[in-house]
Design an enzyme around this catalytic site. Sequence first.
Site, PDB file in Angstrom:
ATOM      1  CD  GLU A 324     -50.714 -20.786-107.963  1.00  0.00           C
ATOM      2  OE1 GLU A 324     -49.786 -20.823-108.236  1.00  0.00           O
ATOM      3  OE2 GLU A 324     -50.985 -21.949-107.080  1.00  0.00           O
ATOM      4  CB  CYS A 359     -46.163 -22.710-107.234  1.00  0.00           C
ATOM      5  SG  CYS A 359     -47.244 -22.683-105.618  1.00  0.00           S
TER       6      CYS A 359
END
Length: 616
Positions: A324, A359
């Site tokens: 990720e 993020c």
Amino acid sequence: MILLDFKFHEWQWQYQISTTFFVFGIVPFVFWVYARYITASPNKYNKLEEPVKLSVPIPAEAKPHWKGKRLYPPNLTIRAANEPTKIQSYCPATGQYLGTFTATTRDEMNQQIANAKVAQKEWKASSFSLRRQVLKTLSRFILDNQEDIARIACRDSGKTKLDASMGEIMVTLEKLKWIIAHGERVLRPSQRPGPSNLLIGMMKNGEVRYEPLGVVAALVSWNYPFHNLMGPIIAALFTGNAIIVKCSEQVIWSSTWYIDLVRLVLKSLEIDPNLVQLCCCYAEDADHFTSHPGLSHITFIGSKPVAHKVVESASKELTPVVVELGGKDSLIVLDDVKDIESLSSVILRGTFQSAGQNCIGVERVICLPKSYEKLVEIFTERIKEFRLGSDIDQLDEIDMGAMISDNRFKQLEALVEDAVSKGARLIHGGKPYQHPNYPQGHYFEPTLIVDVDPSMRIFQEEVFGPVLTMIKANDVDDAVNLANGTEYGLGNSVFGSNFRQINEIANRLDSGNVAINDFATFYVAQLPFGGIKKSGYGKFGGEEGLLGLCVAKSVVMDKPIMRLFGVATSIPPPIDYPIKDDKRAWKFVSSLNTAGYDTRVWNIIKAFKKLAKGGA
């Protein structure tokens, strides 16, 4: 007063209920019933799953009015002077010293993995009831100690308590409650249709059983020191795995306390605490950990350059990795948005929470012309009112905290300067901020830059900081093309009044996650989370996240009715070794295929006749 009508055939009753009784009588009763019976785990072990009460002292450094010594450059760094094996912790908002920790050695990593393997052998056979009790105990402690947990996260990361509550505590509690409620159902054996062959299908059942992988690892980023660490632990424990978390060197102080909390939960339930361990080291020793043969799975949360090294290292043992990475998430605003003021608040929260170090933060606001002008006007007024600081130390109201360090300040300034040189307008910010009370704190001004286009670096490169970037689109097609116009593909948001239109836009966006008329709720909803393109691959969270930590073992067996009558698999004589007549054997097998897979009735009947004759 509230008037209630009840009708049954020809009879009718009318009751008048006072608002006070309704609010303080009926509503609480409904919520009690919901909590007691509807949300309760539907199993006979509820009484055995009561959470254990814990008492864990908060570190002195996180208490109000703590006065710790301040570090100043060149000592304001995680590298301890002349001690290459030491990690120095300090508060990025105030520069206060938090402690010095010894990095995990390679021998210690080996021992951690060995200890975890021993603990997991017993844990993999644990009941779902016990696993739920672990999560319930942890959840209860978090609920009862929210401020302490938030203050610890703030002290180590520089964020505000509000940001910690929303981004650390709420999402962790959601994950806990969701797995407590649904985890066992997800991990039950999955019944499958079995063979489609008519003959074999009458005899066999198929199912997939989900078994723990063993010892798994998570390499997590510093931006959410509590949630990023707890999320993998919660999933690993419930799936029957042991886990070793490698935290960022930036937040080893808080990570140590959080890991100790989890281990105390395990000890309180007489479970081997070696199921959960913490590793922290510099890059030069990280390869030893990620290439270790004792690890069965790795979850990596971080940057693309580091991901290349992790994946390369893990490939030495063929260890699977969920990756990720960053994003360049867009938020598309159509011109038919009804409440632009309310939307502006969503955008500000999505951009500036945790000083933009998210993020799935809003990196690009892409607006159609009408909405664009209104939002630029609103943001111009609101952003200049932002107050910076450390709200666990100051009595003043604080809107935005510090960044984790100042090592990216020059990069942020360069992105802004490049955009302005190519025609963008800098409305506010764009440079570091020297706080009057904490001059050594890592603060960057909340920044608003408008009229950005794809030719500018700030359009293409992840900012990961407190910068609101505005981009004007000509129409819907242009907005979609702009949103898809980077190498990233983590998340997006779309806002508008025509649901059919925004739903179609969501389908056209190249990303792993989309929120419609909302921001990042796909993460809270316990859906599978992960990106595409250069935002990574694989999923964690939700059902897919739990199943990804399991071996999917395929099992085929005789149907109960066959077992009841003693019918079992046997090799028909025409194809038994040694083959007596290969032509007859061929006719038998080809007839078996026709009978099993053909859809033409007459062909099936003829095939059965040949099978009855043994292929003759």
